[in-house]
Design a protein around this motif. Structure first.
Motif, PDB file in Angstrom:
ATOM      1  N   GLN A  54       0.825  -1.204   0.000  1.00 17.40           N
ATOM      2  CA  GLN A  54       0.000   0.000   0.000  1.00 17.40           C
ATOM      3  C   GLN A  54       0.860   1.256   0.000  1.00 17.40           C
ATOM      4  O   GLN A  54       0.522   2.252  -0.653  1.00 17.40           O
ATOM      5  N   THR A  55       1.992   1.215   0.695  1.00 16.31           N
ATOM      6  CA  THR A  55       2.907   2.356   0.701  1.00 16.31           C
ATOM      7  C   THR A  55       3.455   2.626  -0.689  1.00 16.31           C
ATOM      8  O   THR A  55       3.512   3.777  -1.148  1.00 16.31           O
ATOM      9  N   VAL A  56       3.832   1.557  -1.389  1.00 11.83           N
ATOM     10  CA  VAL A  56       4.341   1.711  -2.752  1.00 11.83           C
ATOM     11  C   VAL A  56       3.239   2.229  -3.680  1.00 11.83           C
ATOM     12  O   VAL A  56       3.468   3.110  -4.523  1.00 11.83           O
ATOM     13  N   ALA A  57       2.017   1.710  -3.524  1.00 11.79           N
ATOM     14  CA  ALA A  57       0.919   2.115  -4.401  1.00 11.79           C
ATOM     15  C   ALA A  57       0.531   3.582  -4.200  1.00 11.79           C
ATOM     16  O   ALA A  57       0.082   4.248  -5.145  1.00 11.79           O
ATOM     17  N   ARG A  58       0.704   4.100  -2.979  1.00 11.90           N
ATOM     18  CA  ARG A  58       0.320   5.496  -2.700  1.00 11.90           C
ATOM     19  C   ARG A  58       1.399   6.505  -3.091  1.00 11.90           C
ATOM     20  O   ARG A  58       1.163   7.711  -3.027  1.00 11.90           O
ATOM     21  N   MET A  59       2.567   6.029  -3.469  1.00  8.31           N
ATOM     22  CA  MET A  59       3.639   6.972  -3.814  1.00  8.31           C
ATOM     23  C   MET A  59       3.263   7.781  -5.048  1.00  8.31           C
ATOM     24  O   MET A  59       2.716   7.242  -6.011  1.00  8.31           O
ATOM     25  N   PRO A  60       3.536   9.081  -5.054  1.00 10.55           N
ATOM     26  CA  PRO A  60       3.203   9.918  -6.210  1.00 10.55           C
ATOM     27  C   PRO A  60       3.938   9.453  -7.466  1.00 10.55           C
ATOM     28  O   PRO A  60       5.112   9.116  -7.425  1.00 10.55           O
ATOM     29  N   ALA A  61       3.224   9.453  -8.558  1.00  8.96           N
ATOM     30  CA  ALA A  61       3.799   9.106  -9.866  1.00  8.96           C
ATOM     31  C   ALA A  61       4.406   7.710  -9.888  1.00  8.96           C
ATOM     32  O   ALA A  61       5.323   7.443 -10.664  1.00  8.96           O
ATOM     33  N   MET A  62       3.901   6.800  -9.044  1.00 10.01           N
ATOM     34  CA  MET A  62       4.450   5.449  -9.000  1.00 10.01           C
ATOM     35  C   MET A  62       3.480   4.478  -9.687  1.00 10.01           C
ATOM     36  O   MET A  62       2.916   3.575  -9.080  1.00 10.01           O
ATOM     37  N   ILE A 113      12.784  -0.225  -5.630  1.00 11.71           N
ATOM     38  CA  ILE A 113      11.739  -0.842  -6.445  1.00 11.71           C
ATOM     39  C   ILE A 113      12.351  -1.331  -7.747  1.00 11.71           C
ATOM     40  O   ILE A 113      12.958  -0.544  -8.497  1.00 11.71           O
ATOM     41  N   PHE A 114      12.223  -2.631  -8.011  1.00 14.73           N
ATOM     42  CA  PHE A 114      12.666  -3.219  -9.272  1.00 14.73           C
ATOM     43  C   PHE A 114      11.450  -3.336 -10.196  1.00 14.73           C
ATOM     44  O   PHE A 114      10.466  -4.003  -9.846  1.00 14.73           O
ATOM     45  N   LEU A 115      11.533  -2.710 -11.368  1.00 15.36           N
ATOM     46  CA  LEU A 115      10.391  -2.706 -12.281  1.00 15.36           C
ATOM     47  C   LEU A 115      10.311  -3.960 -13.132  1.00 15.36           C
ATOM     48  O   LEU A 115       9.254  -4.246 -13.709  1.00 15.36           O
ATOM     49  N   HIS A 116      11.404  -4.712 -13.227  1.00 12.33           N
ATOM     50  CA  HIS A 116      11.426  -5.918 -14.052  1.00 12.33           C
ATOM     51  C   HIS A 116      11.970  -7.080 -13.222  1.00 12.33           C
ATOM     52  O   HIS A 116      12.248  -6.925 -12.030  1.00 12.33           O
ATOM     53  N   ASP A 117      12.107  -8.231 -13.853  1.00  7.40           N
ATOM     54  CA  ASP A 117      12.679  -9.373 -13.150  1.00  7.40           C
ATOM     55  C   ASP A 117      14.018  -8.985 -12.548  1.00  7.40           C
ATOM     56  O   ASP A 117      14.889  -8.434 -13.229  1.00  7.40           O
ATOM     57  N   ALA A 118      14.182  -9.277 -11.257  1.00 11.06           N
ATOM     58  CA  ALA A 118      15.389  -8.860 -10.546  1.00 11.06           C
ATOM     59  C   ALA A 118      16.174 -10.078 -10.102  1.00 11.06           C
ATOM     60  O   ALA A 118      15.608 -11.134  -9.812  1.00 11.06           O
ATOM     61  N   CYS A 119      17.496  -9.900 -10.027  1.00  8.89           N
ATOM     62  CA  CYS A 119      18.378 -10.975  -9.589  1.00  8.89           C
ATOM     63  C   CYS A 119      19.505 -10.362  -8.770  1.00  8.89           C
ATOM     64  O   CYS A 119      20.322  -9.609  -9.297  1.00  8.89           O
ATOM     65  N   LEU A 120      19.543 -10.673  -7.477  1.00  2.00           N
ATOM     66  CA  LEU A 120      20.601 -10.164  -6.616  1.00  2.00           C
ATOM     67  C   LEU A 120      21.770 -11.146  -6.616  1.00  2.00           C
ATOM     68  O   LEU A 120      21.567 -12.359  -6.536  1.00  2.00           O
ATOM     69  N   PRO A 121      22.985 -10.640  -6.687  1.00  3.80           N
ATOM     70  CA  PRO A 121      24.150 -11.529  -6.821  1.00  3.80           C
ATOM     71  C   PRO A 121      24.406 -12.337  -5.555  1.00  3.80           C
ATOM     72  O   PRO A 121      24.009 -11.940  -4.452  1.00  3.80           O
ATOM     73  N   PRO A 122      25.067 -13.480  -5.678  1.00  2.00           N
ATOM     74  CA  PRO A 122      25.412 -14.291  -4.499  1.00  2.00           C
ATOM     75  C   PRO A 122      26.283 -13.507  -3.521  1.00  2.00           C
ATOM     76  O   PRO A 122      27.147 -12.721  -3.924  1.00  2.00           O
ATOM     77  N   GLY A 123      26.035 -13.722  -2.244  1.00  2.00           N
ATOM     78  CA  GLY A 123      26.831 -13.083  -1.218  1.00  2.00           C
ATOM     79  C   GLY A 123      26.539 -11.617  -0.982  1.00  2.00           C
ATOM     80  O   GLY A 123      27.204 -10.982  -0.162  1.00  2.00           O
ATOM     81  N   SER A 124      25.547 -11.054  -1.679  1.00  2.00           N
ATOM     82  CA  SER A 124      25.231  -9.637  -1.491  1.00  2.00           C
ATOM     83  C   SER A 124      24.464  -9.431  -0.188  1.00  2.00           C
ATOM     84  O   SER A 124      23.844 -10.350   0.343  1.00  2.00           O
ATOM     85  N   HIS A 125      24.506  -8.184   0.309  1.00  2.00           N
ATOM     86  CA  HIS A 125      23.837  -7.850   1.564  1.00  2.00           C
ATOM     87  C   HIS A 125      22.974  -6.616   1.331  1.00  2.00           C
ATOM     88  O   HIS A 125      23.495  -5.542   1.025  1.00  2.00           O
ATOM     89  N   GLN A 127      20.193  -3.992   2.887  1.00  2.00           N
ATOM     90  CA  GLN A 127      19.569  -3.464   4.099  1.00  2.00           C
ATOM     91  C   GLN A 127      18.355  -2.597   3.790  1.00  2.00           C
ATOM     92  O   GLN A 127      17.706  -2.092   4.698  1.00  2.00           O
ATOM     93  N   ALA A 128      18.038  -2.415   2.512  1.00  3.52           N
ATOM     94  CA  ALA A 128      16.846  -1.669   2.117  1.00  3.52           C
ATOM     95  C   ALA A 128      15.663  -2.627   1.996  1.00  3.52           C
ATOM     96  O   ALA A 128      15.835  -3.841   1.865  1.00  3.52           O
ATOM     97  N   ASP A 129      14.463  -2.081   2.046  1.00  6.57           N
ATOM     98  CA  ASP A 129      13.269  -2.880   1.787  1.00  6.57           C
ATOM     99  C   ASP A 129      13.085  -2.972   0.272  1.00  6.57           C
ATOM    100  O   ASP A 129      13.034  -1.948  -0.416  1.00  6.57           O
ATOM    101  N   LEU A 130      12.963  -4.193  -0.238  1.00  2.23           N
ATOM    102  CA  LEU A 130      12.923  -4.418  -1.683  1.00  2.23           C
ATOM    103  C   LEU A 130      11.506  -4.712  -2.144  1.00  2.23           C
ATOM    104  O   LEU A 130      10.753  -5.427  -1.471  1.00  2.23           O
ATOM    105  N   PHE A 131      11.168  -4.169  -3.317  1.00  4.84           N
ATOM    106  CA  PHE A 131       9.884  -4.461  -3.949  1.00  4.84           C
ATOM    107  C   PHE A 131      10.140  -4.772  -5.409  1.00  4.84           C
ATOM    108  O   PHE A 131      10.722  -3.952  -6.137  1.00  4.84           O
ATOM    109  N   ALA A 132       9.731  -5.958  -5.852  1.00  6.15           N
ATOM    110  CA  ALA A 132       9.914  -6.365  -7.243  1.00  6.15           C
ATOM    111  C   ALA A 132       8.558  -6.442  -7.926  1.00  6.15           C
ATOM    112  O   ALA A 132       7.652  -7.127  -7.439  1.00  6.15           O
ATOM    113  N   ALA A 133       8.410  -5.735  -9.031  1.00  7.49           N
ATOM    114  CA  ALA A 133       7.154  -5.752  -9.765  1.00  7.49           C
ATOM    115  C   ALA A 133       6.990  -7.027 -10.574  1.00  7.49           C
ATOM    116  O   ALA A 133       5.930  -7.258 -11.159  1.00  7.49           O
ATOM    117  N   ALA A 134       8.013  -7.868 -10.626  1.00 15.07           N
ATOM    118  CA  ALA A 134       7.957  -9.141 -11.347  1.00 15.07           C
ATOM    119  C   ALA A 134       8.600 -10.211 -10.450  1.00 15.07           C
ATOM    120  O   ALA A 134       8.383 -10.231  -9.249  1.00 15.07           O
TER     121      ALA A 134
END
Length: 355
Positions: A54-62, A113-125, A127-134
Motif C-alpha cells: 500500500q505504501t508503494v501504491a500510494r507513492m506519487p507518480a508510481m 523498487i525493481f520494475l522488471h525481473d530482478a536478480c541479486l548476486p550471491p553473497g550480497s547484503h 539493508q533496504a526494503d525491496l519491492f519487485a514488480a515481477a
C-alpha cells in the motif's frame, strides 16, 4: 510586606501550573479506553507485506505499468530513501547491476523498487526494503532485510531474510534461514535444511510431496467424549469415534483413524498412516510418524516432530500449527499457518522422535 508576599504567590502559581493537567486527569480520567486495534490486523500474518504494498501504491507518480514501458536502464533516485531500478537482466543476467545500484541496496531505511525481473548476486547484503514488480531471484549466501514481489521469489542456498518476505509463491533453497515471517498467496516450497519462525500459505510444501498422505476426512458432529488415564484404555479398533481427553501420555496405533480430536496432558504419539479428523493438543511433545494426516490444528506447549509424507489441514480447510520448536521431514504438506517460538527446521532425512 505586600510585595514579597505577592512575589511568593506568583512563583508558587508558576511552579504549580504544569501539574494542573495531570491532577485534573487523575481526579477525572478521560483516557482510560484501550488503544484501538483493528481485528483484521491481529492475526494477519501478511500485515507488514500488505502495508508495504500500500505504501508503494500510494507513492506519487508510481504507476508501475507506465514505468515498465520506459526504455531506459537507469536507476532513478526519487528521494534519499527511494530508488527505482529500470535495468532489465533478461539478456545478460551474469552482468548484474552496476556497483552504484548495489551500493543503494546497502543503505538502511530505504526502499528499492525493481520494475522488471530482478536478480541479486550471491553473497550480497541488502539493508533496504525491496519491492519487485515481477520475479525476484536471490543468489546463494545473500542476506535481505525485507522484500515483497508481484511474481515468484526464489531464495538461493544459504540465504538469510532478517524480517519478512512475501510473494504469490516462494521457493526456499537449502539451508536458507528466515528469521522473521514468510508468507505467500498460493504456496511456499522449502528445501532440506531451511529454517523459519513463522510461515503462512494455502500450501506449504517441504521437499518432494508426491507421496504425501491424503487429506483427513471431516469428523461427524455431535461426537461422544471419552476421558482416559493413559493409552492402555484405548480401543484396539482401527476406527475410533469421538473426542479423547487423556490425563497422561497417549499413543495412536499405526493405521488408526480417529473421527474426532485428541487432547493429552503428556506426550502424544501417532503411529504410521494414522488419520485424525480433528485437532491435536498436548501439554508436552507431539510426534507424527510417516504418512499421518490431521485435519485440524496441531498445538503443543513443547516440541512437535513430523515424519515424512504427513499432511496437516486440507487445501480447502486451512489450519494452524503452534509449538516451541518444530522439526519436519521432507515430503510433508501443511495448509495454513505455522507459528513457533524457537524456530522450525526442515529435515532432509526422516525426523527422529523427541528424546
Amino acid at each position: 510586606m505586600a510585595a514579597p508576599a505577592l512575589l511568593l504567590v506568583s512563583v508558587l502559581l508558576i511552579l504549580f501550573l504544569p501539574f494542573i493537567p495531570a491532577i485534573a486527569e487523575w481526579l477525572r480520567p478521560t483516557d482510560v479506553a484501550p488503544l484501538p486495534v483493528r481485528r483484521n490486523e491481529i492475526n494477519n500474518l501478511r500485515y507488514f507485506a500488505d502495508s508495504f504494498r500500500q505504501t508503494v501504491a500510494r507513492m506519487p507518480a508510481m504507476n508501475l505499468l507506465q514505468l515498465q514501458k520506459l526504455q531506459t536502464d537507469r536507476t532513478v533516485r526519487v528521494s534519499d530513501n527511494l530508488h527505482v531500478v529500470h535495468q532489465q537482466l533478461d539478456a545478460d543476467v551474469a552482468a548484474g547491476y552496476p556497483a552504484a545500484t548495489l551500493a543503494i541496496l546497502q543503505k538502511k531505511n530505504g526502499i528499492v523498487i525493481f520494475l522488471h525481473d530482478a536478480c541479486l548476486p550471491p553473497g550480497s547484503h541488502s539493508q533496504a526494503d525491496l519491492f519487485a514488480a515481477a520475479d525476484l531471484r536471490i543468489g546463494a549466501g545473500a542476506s535481505l532485510r525485507a522484500c515483497a514481489a508481484q511474481g515468484l521469489i526464489t531464495l538461493g542456498p544459504d540465504t538469510v531474510v532478517h524480517r519478512w518476505i512475501d510473494a504469490p509463491a516462494i521457493r526456499v533453497g537449502s539451508n536458507a534461514a528466515i528469521d522473521g515471517r514468510i508468507t505467500a498467496a498460493t504456496e511456499i516450497d522449502f528445501c532440506g535444511g531451511s529454517r523459519f519462525v513463522r510461515a503462512g500459505a494455502p500450501s506449504i510444501r517441504f521437499g518432494d510431496c508426491a507421496n504425501a498422505a491424503i487429506p483427513a476426512p471431516q469428523a461427524p458432529s455431535p461426537r461422544p467424549r471419552h476421558i482416559l488415564d493413559d493409552s492402555t484404555e484405548q480401543s484396539a479398533e482401527i476406527r475410533q469415534d469421538g473426542d479423547f481427553v487423556v490425563r497422561g501420555a497417549h499413543s495412536i496405533r499405526a493405521g488408526t483413524t480417529v473421527f474426532g480430536s485428541i487432547k493429552t496432558y503428556g506426550d502424544l504419539h501417532l503411529g504410521e498412516r494414522s488419520c485424525i479428523a480433528g485437532s491435536l493438543v498436548s501439554n508436552r511433545d507431539i510426534v507424527l510418524d510417516r504418512g499421518c494426516s490431521v485435519l485440524g490444528p496441531v498445538i503443543s506447549q513443547n516440541d512437535i516432530v513430523v515424519g515424512p509424507d504427513c499432511r496437516i489441514g486440507t487445501p480447502g480447510c486451512a489450519t494452524t500449527m503452534v509449538c516451541r520448536k518444530l522439526t519436519i521431514a521432507a515430503g510433508c504438506i501443511v495448509h495454513g499457518v505455522i507459528t513457533t517460538q524457537d524456530g522450525a527446521i526442515v529435515s532432509a532425512r526422516e525426523a527422529s522422535h523427541v528424546p
